[in-house]
Scaffold this active site. Structure first.
Site: not given
Length: 699
Positions: A396, A426, A456, A582
């Site tokens: 990204r 996505r 990733h 988290r």
């Protein structure tokens, strides 16, 4: 849901209150479903924790606004991805029950029970709390158009005619006009009309334009864009009587699946996926509470949804609803001494390569400035005449990426530049494809990874000629190469010139770019080529140490069953385990006979914790890793991810100390209970993030 039910400190509502208590007798199989929390309900628990921050009066109102924006954003994502996926399972009669054994139908029912009060609490946070609290920050947000003075209304009227009216296209719904397409997450007005002479009723949809901002300022007051449109509709429907105008918003299913192995053209497949996602089924309809039942039923009918998929509120929130036009300084400006400041004992400023060759370098964003560290590394490589090659993975990035602009300059300068673009990230497919085209036009070699797997991993490899040979300089991070998210997300990265790490990374790029899957790695852990097995081995080694065993780990999510069962076994042997998770967590801590030695906390603060740090053992001999993978089945089986072993003693020590600091955090930390609820620790501000900001600004 009362306002006091989401306090600034204390116990937050839990999604698992919707499920019956599930005690676990000793001696049960580790496959017992009672040992695993439901991932979707755990996801919603995380949204509750975000909302608790938005409602905490101890926090500055601008930061509470950001927390509410994140709450809305995450709930939107939850419905589009998670609820969308469950609905897809239900329609296709696919049984994909997880280790908790809940079916898709059962999960959708439980989600509804939890999401309705959560949604109501979010709306109430804005209408009853934050909107009023903004006055203290000098921002007066008006709840309706009627609250404007006549002078302000005239000013906004002129603005509407000049700027908004040309962008509005009303779409009628009648036998001659089919129901219009409603785009995902866009605000619309459902307008009811009456023809004065004929006495007939009519319906139209007006889309609120995606303007520069959702909020307009006029004479020191702020009002929502849709209020301005709503009260000037007469210009659109001249000769008609407007009997009502009510805001609504739809969320569409983002869980669109492809058979990538059979796709002949990946880019065509991605383009088709984007088209199908745009027209995907609606999974949620949000409406104003004032919307009449007849209008609501009309929308339900034309959008083909169930009444259970309708959520109502006094106002509709989107991330823009809570961000407003608030501007406040970013206090995180410091950067790593080695890369951006003149070391006190040296006569000249080191280049990135000089600094990295001297010793590995750790960066911790946003406390260490992305532009002065990671971006500087790539920029220097782009213009350095000794650099012959640059390779990077792109998952990204931002629309205006200085990082990719530097890679384009490097390619135009004649360097060998290769970028693996993740075409299937996505919601970022379109942006990534646009960048891929620009990179290819500049001479960059662009590849799209391994079929069937998402790439990733966050890594950059720079090859530089030095002396009689070449040196490989590597960067491995936990976060994306995105300067925008680097300001609000907590990530770590390591620069190293370790020859074995460089060789491993070179081999991994061969896998991504040359389709050479049979590789052996000296130091890097790589998924799906053995990362889970390596982590299981490290956990088992601590279990063998029994009460001397120690595991500390930080991640976003935890759901991998094999990892969880290994942690249960280690805890039963006496290993002390502290996990910082988290978001969603399937592992159930503090259960006698299984996990009484496991503590799980979630840290929710100003910055989004995106760290993946794993520590096995204690002291200098511990094995410490950072990387891009959570302990999730998806990351370990369906993605190319990496974990880097930490060799530098100074960085090793800093990461271990950070984990200990996070575990001791008293202001931002929430303790996960055996029943699924979270209890916030009672420490007063400042919290972990503020302390880290102070430590860095004093460097």
């Amino acid at each position: 849901m009362s306002r006091s039910s989401v306090p600034g400190a204390g116990k937050a509502p839990t999604a698992f209150a919707a499920t019956a208590p599930r005690p676990i007798p000793a001696g049960q199989s580790l496959d017992d479903p009672r040992l695993y929390f439901n991932r979707e309900l755990s996801w919603l628990d995380y949204v509750w924790r975000l909302l608790a921050r938005a409602r905490d009066p101890r926090i500055a109102v601008v930061l509470r606004l950001e927390a509410l924006a994140a709450t809305v954003d995450f709930l939107d994502e939850f419905f589009s991805k998670r609820v969308g996926g469950l609905k897809r399972q239900l329609l296709s009669n696919v049984a994909e029950a997880g280790p908790d054994r809940y079916s898709a139908r059962e999960q959708l029912s439980l989600i509804r029970k939890v999401a309705v009060p959560l949604y109501e609490a979010m709306v109430e946070t804005w209408t009853m709390d934050l909107r009023g609290a903004l006055v203290g920050a000098g921002i007066r947000v008006l709840p309706s158009y009627d609250a404007l003075t006549s002078v302000q209304q005239r000013q906004l009227r002129r603005f509407f005619v000049r700027n908004l009216l040309p962008a509005l296209t009303p779409l009628a719904v009648d036998p001659g006009h089919p129901f219009p397409f409603i785009s995902n997450l866009s605000l619309s007005l459902a307008v009811t009309l009456r023809h004065p002479s004929r006495g007939t009723d009519h319906f139209a949809r007006v889309k609120i334009p995606r303007f520069r901002q959702r909020w307009l300022e006029v004479d020191g007051c702020t009002i929502a864009l849709e209020e301005v449109v709503r009260h000037n509709l007469n210009d659109l429907f001249r000769g008609m009587e407007i009997t009502g105008a009510h805001v609504f918003r739809v969320t569409r299913n983002a869980d669109v699946r492809d058979n990538e192995e059979e796709a002949e053209d990946l880019l065509s497949m991605i383009s088709d996926r984007l088209r199908r996602r745009r027209f995907a089924p609606v999974v949620r309809l949000e409406v104003e509470s004032s919307m009449p039942k007849t209008v609501r039923n009309l929308l339900i009918h034309h959008l083909t949804i169930d009444k259970a998929d309708v959520f109502e509120g006094a106002v509709l929130l989107d991330p823009g609803a809570s961000r407003l036009a608030v501007s406040y300084g970013n206090a995180v400006d410091s950067s790593v001494v080695r890369l951006s400041r003149r070391p006190a004992k040296l006569e000249r400023v080191l280049s990135c390569f000089d600094a990295i060759r001297e010793a590995d370098v750790l960066v911790h964003q946003p406390y260490d400035c992305f532009e002065d560290t990671v971006l500087r590394f790539v920029k220097e490589a782009a213009v350095d005449t000794s650099v012959v090659a640059i390779m990077q993975t792109l998952y990204r990035t931002s629309e205006d990426s200085a990082m990719l602009a530097a890679l384009i300059r490097a390619a135009k300068a004649g360097k060998r530049v290769a970028v693996n673009v993740e075409a299937k990230a996505r919601n970022d497919e379109q942006l990534n494809m646009a960048w891929a085209e620009r990179l290819e036009d500049a001479g960059v070699r662009v590849t799209y990874g391994v079929p069937g797997l998402k790439t990733h991993a966050k890594m950059t490899l720079v090859v530089r000629e030095e002396g009689d040979g070449t040196v490989r300089y590597c960067h491995v991070g936990t976060g994306n190469y995105n300067s925008e998210s680097a300001r609000v997300t907590s990530d770590v990265g390591i620069f190293t010139a370790d020859p074995e790490i460089g060789a491993d990374m070179c081999q991994l790029f061969n896998v991504l770019m040359e389709y050479a899957p049979k590789q052996e790695y000296r130091k890097l852990l790589v998924s799906p080529a053995g990362m889970r097995e390596a982590f299981l081995r490290l956990i088992d080694e601590q279990a063998a140490s029994r009460r001397r065993g120690r595991i500390l780990a930080a991640m976003n999510e935890l759901d991998d069953v094999a990892i969880i069962q290994a942690l249960y076994r280690a805890a039963a042997e006496g290993t002390r385990i502290d996990l910082i998770v988290r978001g969603p967590c399937r592992l159930r801590p503090l259960v006698a006979g299984y996990s009484e030695n496991i503590r799980v906390i979630s840290i929710v603060g100003r910055f989004r914790e995106n760290l993946r740090i794993f520590c096995f053992g204690s002291g200098p001999t511990a094995s410490v890793f950072i990387g891009s993978a959570d302990w999730r089945r998806y990351h370990l089986d369906d993605r190319v991810d990496i974990a880097l072993p930490v060799a530098c003693p100074a960085i090793h020590c800093r990461l271990r100390e950070f984990l200990k600091m996070a575990i001791r955090e008293q202001c931002l930390a929430w303790d996960l209970q055996a029943g699924g609820g979270y209890i916030r620790r009672q420490g007063a501000p400042p919290g972990l993030h503020a302390r880290l900001m102070g430590a860095h600004t004093q460097v």
